[in-house]
Every structure is written in C-alpha cells, then in structure tokens.
Motif scaffolding. Structure first.
Motif, PDB file in Angstrom:
ATOM      1  N   GLN A   1       0.850  -1.196   0.000  1.00  0.00           N
ATOM      2  CA  GLN A   1       0.000   0.000   0.000  1.00  0.00           C
ATOM      3  C   GLN A   1       0.884   1.244   0.000  1.00  0.00           C
ATOM      4  O   GLN A   1       1.814   1.344   0.814  1.00  0.00           O
ATOM      5  CB  GLN A   1      -0.904   0.019   1.231  1.00  0.00           C
TER       6      GLN A   1
ATOM      7  N   ASN B   1      -0.078   4.534   0.470  1.00  0.00           N
ATOM      8  CA  ASN B   1      -0.358   5.496   1.545  1.00  0.00           C
ATOM      9  C   ASN B   1      -1.582   5.057   2.333  1.00  0.00           C
ATOM     10  O   ASN B   1      -2.084   3.955   2.148  1.00  0.00           O
ATOM     11  CB  ASN B   1      -0.450   6.942   1.027  1.00  0.00           C
ATOM     12  N   LEU B   2      -2.077   5.934   3.193  1.00  0.00           N
ATOM     13  CA  LEU B   2      -3.114   5.566   4.158  1.00  0.00           C
ATOM     14  C   LEU B   2      -4.540   5.745   3.665  1.00  0.00           C
ATOM     15  O   LEU B   2      -5.494   5.427   4.389  1.00  0.00           O
ATOM     16  CB  LEU B   2      -2.928   6.381   5.449  1.00  0.00           C
ATOM     17  N   HIS B   3      -4.756   6.255   2.469  1.00  0.00           N
ATOM     18  CA  HIS B   3      -6.118   6.555   2.028  1.00  0.00           C
ATOM     19  C   HIS B   3      -6.888   5.269   1.728  1.00  0.00           C
ATOM     20  O   HIS B   3      -6.294   4.252   1.349  1.00  0.00           O
ATOM     21  CB  HIS B   3      -6.084   7.494   0.827  1.00  0.00           C
TER      22      HIS B   3
ATOM     23  N   TYR C   1      -6.590   2.683  -1.197  1.00  0.00           N
ATOM     24  CA  TYR C   1      -5.313   1.987  -1.295  1.00  0.00           C
ATOM     25  C   TYR C   1      -5.338   0.662  -0.540  1.00  0.00           C
ATOM     26  O   TYR C   1      -4.523  -0.217  -0.820  1.00  0.00           O
ATOM     27  CB  TYR C   1      -4.180   2.850  -0.727  1.00  0.00           C
TER      28      TYR C   1
ATOM     29  N   ALA D   1       2.977  -1.581   4.355  1.00  0.00           N
ATOM     30  CA  ALA D   1       2.921  -0.135   4.139  1.00  0.00           C
ATOM     31  C   ALA D   1       3.902   0.509   5.117  1.00  0.00           C
ATOM     32  O   ALA D   1       4.386  -0.137   6.063  1.00  0.00           O
ATOM     33  CB  ALA D   1       1.514   0.400   4.367  1.00  0.00           C
TER      34      ALA D   1
ATOM     35  N   SER E   1       1.746   5.176   7.679  1.00  0.00           N
ATOM     36  CA  SER E   1       0.509   4.904   6.947  1.00  0.00           C
ATOM     37  C   SER E   1      -0.369   3.923   7.708  1.00  0.00           C
ATOM     38  O   SER E   1      -1.593   4.102   7.793  1.00  0.00           O
ATOM     39  CB  SER E   1       0.826   4.350   5.553  1.00  0.00           C
TER      40      SER E   1
ATOM     41  N   ARG F   1      10.763   6.675   0.798  1.00  0.00           N
ATOM     42  CA  ARG F   1       9.692   7.414   1.467  1.00  0.00           C
ATOM     43  C   ARG F   1       9.806   8.893   1.135  1.00  0.00           C
ATOM     44  O   ARG F   1      10.840   9.516   1.320  1.00  0.00           O
ATOM     45  CB  ARG F   1       9.773   7.237   2.977  1.00  0.00           C
TER      46      ARG F   1
ATOM     47  N   HIS G   1       6.964  12.537   1.330  1.00  0.00           N
ATOM     48  CA  HIS G   1       5.742  12.948   2.010  1.00  0.00           C
ATOM     49  C   HIS G   1       5.275  14.280   1.451  1.00  0.00           C
ATOM     50  O   HIS G   1       5.999  14.960   0.727  1.00  0.00           O
ATOM     51  CB  HIS G   1       5.922  13.014   3.527  1.00  0.00           C
TER      52      HIS G   1
ATOM     53  N   THR H   1       0.518  12.820   1.835  1.00  0.00           N
ATOM     54  CA  THR H   1       0.217  12.373   3.198  1.00  0.00           C
ATOM     55  C   THR H   1       1.515  12.487   3.995  1.00  0.00           C
ATOM     56  O   THR H   1       2.545  12.893   3.468  1.00  0.00           O
ATOM     57  CB  THR H   1      -0.296  10.917   3.232  1.00  0.00           C
TER      58      THR H   1
ATOM     59  N   ASP I   1       3.255  10.003   4.972  1.00  0.00           N
ATOM     60  CA  ASP I   1       4.134   8.918   4.549  1.00  0.00           C
ATOM     61  C   ASP I   1       3.703   8.445   3.163  1.00  0.00           C
ATOM     62  O   ASP I   1       2.723   7.700   3.034  1.00  0.00           O
ATOM     63  CB  ASP I   1       4.081   7.749   5.536  1.00  0.00           C
ATOM     64  N   ASP I   2       4.428   8.868   2.144  1.00  0.00           N
ATOM     65  CA  ASP I   2       4.122   8.483   0.774  1.00  0.00           C
ATOM     66  C   ASP I   2       5.209   7.529   0.279  1.00  0.00           C
ATOM     67  O   ASP I   2       6.375   7.913   0.137  1.00  0.00           O
ATOM     68  CB  ASP I   2       4.056   9.721  -0.132  1.00  0.00           C
TER      69      ASP I   2
END
Length: 331
Positions: free
Chosen positions: A110, A112-114, A117, A131, A135, A190, A192, A195, A197-198
């Motif tokens: 994953q 990111n956290l959305h 995803y 992830a 995230s 990584r 960002h 978010t 953490d991208d």
C-alpha cells in the motif's frame, strides 16, 4: 503579494497547458446491478500490469473505483500494488490477477493511508500486506471514518467491507532501499506531502515509477492530509528521478499512465495556484464564501473531480491561511 513579470507568467501558463496526458479507451465498465467492477489488467511493460480506475470522483456509478492498482509478475512471485476501495474490489482484483499469471502473490504493497489503497485487503489476508509505519497508524486511526464515508458514497459496492490495515510496517529508517525480486530490481523510498508517509516504488528493470498520490494526471489532487511545501519538495525529487533517465512510464494512483513529467507538472501547477489563491484571498480579508466563488483557470477547468475537490480543499485549508495572516505582524 509579489508581482510576476507578464512574459514569465505567460510562459508558465503555456508550459502548464502543454502538459497533456494521453487518454486510452476506458478500461472497464462497472455493472451496478451485478456489482461487477469489470477489472481489466492492461500490460504497460514487461511483466507489469495496471488495473485503471475511472478518472473521476467517488460515486455509486463507478463503485468508488477511482484508483489505479497494479501488479508485477517478477518470476519469483507477484507484487501487488494497492487493493482498491472495497472487499469486493479486492476479491475481483485477485481473480483478475490469477487470469493473467499463475505465479503466486508474494506480497501486497500500500502506497499510503487513504482508503482506496487498502480497503481491498480483506481479500488478501493470507498474504503479507505492507505499508510505511506511519501509513498503518493512519489506517488504524481513520479506518472507521473511512468506512462510514465509503458506505455512504458507494452503497452496495461496500457490502461486507471492513477497514483492514496493512499487517507489516516498513520502517522508514530502512529506506531508500533496492532489492532484487525475481528478474526485477525494485527501489522503494519514502517521501511525504500528499500524506505524512508516501511510499514510492521504481522498477529499475522496466523503468516504471509508481508515484502513489504524489502525482495526479488530469485530475484535481486530493488534499485532506497535505503538507503543501513538503509535497512540492517531493515533486522536485521525483522530477530529478525522471530527468535521470531511469523512468520510462509514470503510474499515478489517480489519472492515466503516462511518460515523462506531465502529471507531475500538472500537480505542481495546481498546488502552486491553490496555495497562492488562498494566501492572496486571506491577505485581502475575503471570507470562505467569497473564496469558494473563485473561478478556476481554464487549464484546470476540465479536470476530473472539479469543482468538488477544489471546494473541499478550500473548506479544509482556507481557515489555516486566514489564521496565519491574522497572527502575522501588523503591516
């Protein structure tokens, strides 16, 4: 606000307008009655397929499928990237992958956290889902709210879906790192800004760059977790990577697959215009209602999710710009 020389302004606008993204034929036609996403993997490079979501906003008509998921059959096993907005999507994604390759799935990533995803993770509980640590923390903190929103927006497409965060955390201290997986040399790092953490993935073997939500193509960027300055810095890092010649294709999570920096420059242009607009309006003392009536420049007007995403960004972020102006030194 600083004045920009007219020739420079015209050049910037023309450059932004020139960044167009080729649009292939629609990849799928969701069936709302049968709840069939009609997922059609499209091969974009050796051993590499993308399952393209609709370039749009969440809706019942598209099953809230607006994300690009992908997979790489490395020879040693399959790497899956993103799992979509629902349990149903994850199940249909898994079957779509099995129709393309008999290699076993080794891991699921994953970016990111959305929710779109990782909400398909229920279909992948027998495989490692990974992830960045930040995230995963965000998935756990916001999963319930995500579910409420997606059920409201997507209806029956979400039946049986529960927030299922990634199981294994990637320690950012171990990044960037490159590993050989089968015949593919994969680099993760990584960044960002979109978010906190991208995660970005570059397949050096094929030159395919998976940018996650840092890059949008012909689609208004979403900003609920944005750090605008960090986002612009991350876009600069991605542009350097593209300029190095290591990248042959860019896969944004939202928008069409494309070559070169076109999507990146569209995203940068939008973020610059959005933040400049909010800063200028705050300095002029406009209220939110007045700012919401701001006309969008022609180069952005036809992008997907317009004006909904623009209005969401203003509603969330304009009060912050007002507060900064009010807290600043008296002029």
């Amino acid at each position: 606000m600083k004045r920009i020389a007219l020739p420079l302004l015209i050049a910037c606008v023309m450059s932004a307008q020139a960044q167009t993204i080729p649009v292939p034929p629609p990849a799928s036609v969701p069936d709302v009655v049968r709840l069939d996403y009609d997922l059609k993997p499209r091969q974009i490079a050796a051993d590499t397929w993308v399952i393209e979501g609709e370039v749009a906003d969440f809706s019942r008509a598209n099953g809230c499928n607006i994300i690009n998921t992908a997979f790489i059959a490395t020879g040693a096993g399959v790497l899956v990237i993103n799992t979509g907005p629902s349990r149903l999507y994850g199940e249909q994604q898994r079957r779509a992958i099995e129709r393309v390759t008999k290699e076993p799935v080794l891991r699921v990533l994953q970016l990111n956290l959305h929710p779109d995803y990782f909400f398909g993770n229920q279909a992948w509980t027998d495989r490692p889902t990974l992830a960045l640590a930040g995230s995963i923390a965000g998935m756990k903190a916001e999963g319930g709210a995500y579910a409420d929103n997606l059920y409201r927006l997507c209806g029956d497409w979400m039946k049986g879906s529960e927030s299922t965060p990634s199981q294994q955390a990637i320690d950012p201290k171990t990044l960037p790192r490159t590993e050989q997986l089968g015949s593919h040399r994969l680099e993760m790092w990584r960044l960002h800004g979109h978010t906190g953490d991208d995660l970005v993935l570059l397949d050096h073997t094929t030159g395919v760059l998976f940018t996650g939500g840092l890059v949008f193509a012909e689609r208004v960027p979403t900003t609920p977790h944005a750090d605008f300055a960090a986002w612009q810095a991350s876009l600069g890092a991605l542009e350097q990577k593209i300029a190095s010649g290591a990248v042959r294709a860019v896969v944004p999570s939202h928008g069409r697959v494309h070559e070169g920096p076109a999507g990146l420059r569209q995203t940068r242009d939008w973020l610059q215009w959005l933040t400049t607009t909010m800063q200028s309006a705050a300095e002029r003392g406009l209220d939110l209602g007045e700012v919401l009536r701001t006309p969008v420049p022609e180069r952005f007007a036809r992008w997907a999710a317009q004006p909904a995403e623009f209005h969401r960004s203003l509603t969330q972020w304009y009060p912050h710009f007002e507060q900064k102006v009010l807290a600043g030194p008296a002029k």
